[in-house]
Design a protein around this motif. Structure first.
Motif, mmCIF file in Angstrom:
data_model
loop_
_atom_site.group_PDB
_atom_site.id
_atom_site.type_symbol
_atom_site.label_atom_id
_atom_site.label_comp_id
_atom_site.label_asym_id
_atom_site.label_seq_id
_atom_site.Cartn_x
_atom_site.Cartn_y
_atom_site.Cartn_z
ATOM 1 N N GLN A 8 -7.765 1.069 -4.825
ATOM 2 C CA GLN A 8 -6.791 1.067 -5.967
ATOM 3 C C GLN A 8 -6.130 -0.310 -5.793
ATOM 4 O O GLN A 8 -5.955 -1.058 -7.016
ATOM 5 N N ARG A 9 -5.815 -0.930 -4.663
ATOM 6 C CA ARG A 9 -5.298 -2.049 -4.733
ATOM 7 C C ARG A 9 -6.031 -3.233 -4.998
ATOM 8 O O ARG A 9 -5.840 -4.136 -5.683
ATOM 9 N N ILE A 56 0.735 -1.201 0.107
ATOM 10 C CA ILE A 56 -0.009 -0.086 0.059
ATOM 11 C C ILE A 56 1.059 1.103 0.135
ATOM 12 O O ILE A 56 0.669 2.245 -0.514
ATOM 13 N N CYS A 61 -7.312 8.751 3.304
ATOM 14 C CA CYS A 61 -6.925 8.133 1.964
ATOM 15 C C CYS A 61 -7.367 6.426 2.256
ATOM 16 O O CYS A 61 -7.185 5.896 1.067
ATOM 17 N N GLN A 90 1.564 3.362 -3.138
ATOM 18 C CA GLN A 90 0.930 4.318 -3.654
ATOM 19 C C GLN A 90 0.907 5.917 -3.525
ATOM 20 O O GLN A 90 1.078 6.655 -4.470
ATOM 21 N N PHE A 135 -0.005 5.516 5.663
ATOM 22 C CA PHE A 135 -0.405 5.194 4.238
ATOM 23 C C PHE A 135 -1.663 5.961 3.922
ATOM 24 O O PHE A 135 -2.088 5.992 2.669
ATOM 25 N N ASN A 136 -2.289 6.248 4.729
ATOM 26 C CA ASN A 136 -3.582 6.727 4.694
ATOM 27 C C ASN A 136 -3.794 8.301 4.452
ATOM 28 O O ASN A 136 -4.683 8.934 4.400
ATOM 29 N N ARG A 139 -7.001 4.086 -1.011
ATOM 30 C CA ARG A 139 -5.772 3.050 -1.282
ATOM 31 C C ARG A 139 -6.497 1.759 -1.292
ATOM 32 O O ARG A 139 -5.847 0.959 -2.044
#
Lengths: 242, 344
Positions: free
Chosen positions: B305-306, B68, B298, B71, B132-133, B302
């Protein structure tokens, strides 16, 4: 013995550099979207190799960043083939098959020549051999995989076929036997396609409009948008260094 | 050493033995002794079910974070402002995919499959690092991620190189080498911006302002609210508490921020002479739990998209499998040729 000054053909360096730069950019768009993790690694790897080649070639013609970020669409001389959008995985692979076969054959010849591109080609030909193998293996898997993948691969090969003739148009300063290059390319690609249970496409390899077009700075519509994205940040900060 | 290694050899073969463990207590004692002696637990060794489950959870979450985590940075590959920076960023994102691969392999030694773990990621049953969010809004965010996010990750991961589970510890050695390289590159990117035009400097400061607190949250909840900590430390999966690692990270970052010419967005941050460390302000734990629950900026994007990449790629994976099956049949045919030599 005095060394003969090497005159770099800026035209040829730009043409080859732009090909590598633009295809690298397209492959970079795959990051985070690949069908399997191994392909995240492979596509990024190929993109990086191409970017490395682009940097050497553009530097032979001038300042790499100025050339990459400050030229308008009409000044880029890459092949239309490499600017084609990624499409599905089959499109990306067909584009790779066509281009990496060409690049491998071309660099093989340049590496063995006296040209100013020999040192670059000697190094790059090893990378490109890997790209070609990757594209061929995937062409076989997709062509000779499932019905769905076969059909997708067939469509991709046909859709991109019309852009392949341009690779054999003359480029100032690039001294190769183009007819022989084209023969070898056709033989190799046809053989891979046949082994992938795909017939080599029958349509023309150049259109009335597309003959030599990218090399003359005449591009397809998606290219301008690609450049807008690529150049935006650099152009927003004139004179800044990064 | 010999006594501690007994968990490998006690009684019946440890590996593949069904529940037949006439003296379960002996295995447990041998395992405990091995861990106490700082020996490495290997895939074929007996281990408590809970130890296995904890490792699967942690390694999978770590692998998912790498995947993740591609991204937010990939978001800037196509806009990188120089070819040199573009090459560095592409190489970094490629490394992350590679780290994901090592980590899934490490998890697989515990008896789960990559597909199974990906499925859990896609269905939200397993988590990834909440950092990663957060979105990457400017180019400087790429530098802030390198310096702060990778910096926090390294602080967390270096002790994992001594983790009691061998395959995880070995993966960490390799991951940490590459991560520290990325961290230096991120720092250098920010330094170039900080010393650049006033607009570039402001961009760098803004990125650090946005990424500082989320980076501190990467060390997890405070020690008194960390449910897995005590057990993980007893098993030597974890070597230091969340708060200890967080403190270590703050102490490292303060002088680095100074030499970058950037400030950290915490008015309470100051050197504490008495304790020989920096005091810092309170973390917004409400935000932390909120992001963890899926309500960060996000989370939705995320995961979507994954899942999309995975679903769109299904036909490619099916093609590869179908081709391999045909090819395998061919190979078998080839090798049964009368000469025993592969036929053309």
């Amino acid at each position: 013995m005095t060394a003969t000054p090497v005159t770099v053909s800026a035209t040829a360096a730009l043409a080859l550099g732009d090909d590598a730069l633009v295809l690298s950019h397209r492959l970079g768009e795959w990051a985070g979207h690949a069908p399997v993790l191994e392909e995240e690694v492979a596509l990024a790897n190929i993109a990086l190799d191409l970017l490395g080649q682009a940097r050497v070639l553009l530097s032979m013609a001038g300042d790499e960043d100025e050339l990459a970020y400050l030229r308008e669409e009409r000044a880029f001389t890459n092949l239309q083939l490499v600017e084609q959008p990624n499409g599905d995985f089959a499109h990306t692979i067909a584009r790779q098959l066509y281009f990496s076969t060409y690049q491998h054959l071309l660099y093989g010849r340049l590496a063995a020549s006296q040209s100013e591109f020999a040192p670059l080609a000697g190094k790059a030909v090893k990378e490109v051999a890997y790209h070609r193998d990757h594209a061929e293996q995937w062409t076989l898997r997709l062509g000779d995989g499932t019905d769905v993948s076969h059909e997708r691969m067939r469509r991709a090969c046909e859709a991109l076929w019309r852009f392949t003739g341009e690779m054999f148009q003359p480029v100032d300063g690039l001294d190769v036997d183009r007819a022989a290059l084209e023969r070898d390319w056709l033989d190799s690609v046809s053989d891979v396609l046949r082994r992938a249970t795909l017939a080599p496409p029958e349509g023309p390899r150049t259109g009335a409009w597309s003959a030599g077009a990218g090399r003359q700075g005449l591009h397809t519509e998606p290219f301008g948008r690609m450049l807008a994205e690529m150049q935006h940040l650099h152009r927003s900060h004139p004179g800044a260094s990064w | 050493m010999a006594t501690a290694a007994a968990h490998r050899t006690t009684g019946a073969p440890a590996y593949g033995a069904p529940h037949a463990d006439p003296d379960g207590g002996a295995r447990q004692r041998a395992f405990d002794a091995a861990v106490a002696a700082d020996e490495r637990v290997e895939p074929r060794d007996w281990m408590p079910d809970a130890y296995r489950a904890t490792l699967v959870r942690q390694i999978a979450q770590h692998a998912h974070s790498e995947i993740i985590g591609m991204q937010p940075e990939a978001n800037w590959i196509t806009r990188a402002p120089s070819l040199r920076r573009k090459a560095i960023l592409m190489a970094k994102v490629q490394d992350e995919a590679g780290h994901g691969l090592y980590l899934y392999s490490a998890a697989e030694t515990l008896g789960v499959s990559r597909d199974e773990l990906l499925d859990k990621l896609h269905s939200g049953r397993q988590k990834y690092s909440s950092i990663f969010n957060y979105p990457t809004l400017t180019w400087a965010d790429v530098g802030a991620i390198g310096w702060l996010v990778d910096g926090a990750a390294i602080t967390n991961q270096v002790p994992l190189c001594r983790c009691s589970y061998g395959p995880y510890a070995r993966a960490m050695v390799r991951v940490c080498k590459e991560e520290s390289f990325h961290q230096r590159q991120g720092y250098e990117l920010l330094l170039a911006l900080s010393r650049g035009t006033p607009e570039q400097h402001a961009m760098a400061q803004d990125a650090v302002d946005r990424w500082w607190w989320p980076s501190l949250m990467m060390f997890g909840p405070p020690d008194d609210a960390s449910q897995h900590s005590a057990q993980s430390m007893a098993w030597k999966i974890k070597r230091h508490s969340n708060d200890d690692l967080r403190q270590r990270f703050v102490d490292i970052c303060v002088p680095q921020a100074e030499s970058l010419g950037l400030t950290l967005p915490d008015p309470d941050l100051k050197w504490n002479e008495e304790h020989g460390r920096h005091d810092f302000g309170a973390i917004d734990w409400t935000e932390f739990w909120d992001v963890l629950k899926g309500n960060g900026p996000c989370n939705e994007q995320r995961l979507t998209q994954r899942r999309h990449a995975h679903d769109e790629g299904a036909w490619v994976r099916e093609a590869a499998a179908a081709h391999a099956a045909k090819h395998a049949a061919e190979h078998t045919g080839k090798h049964t040729g009368p000469t025993g030599v592969e036929q053309a």
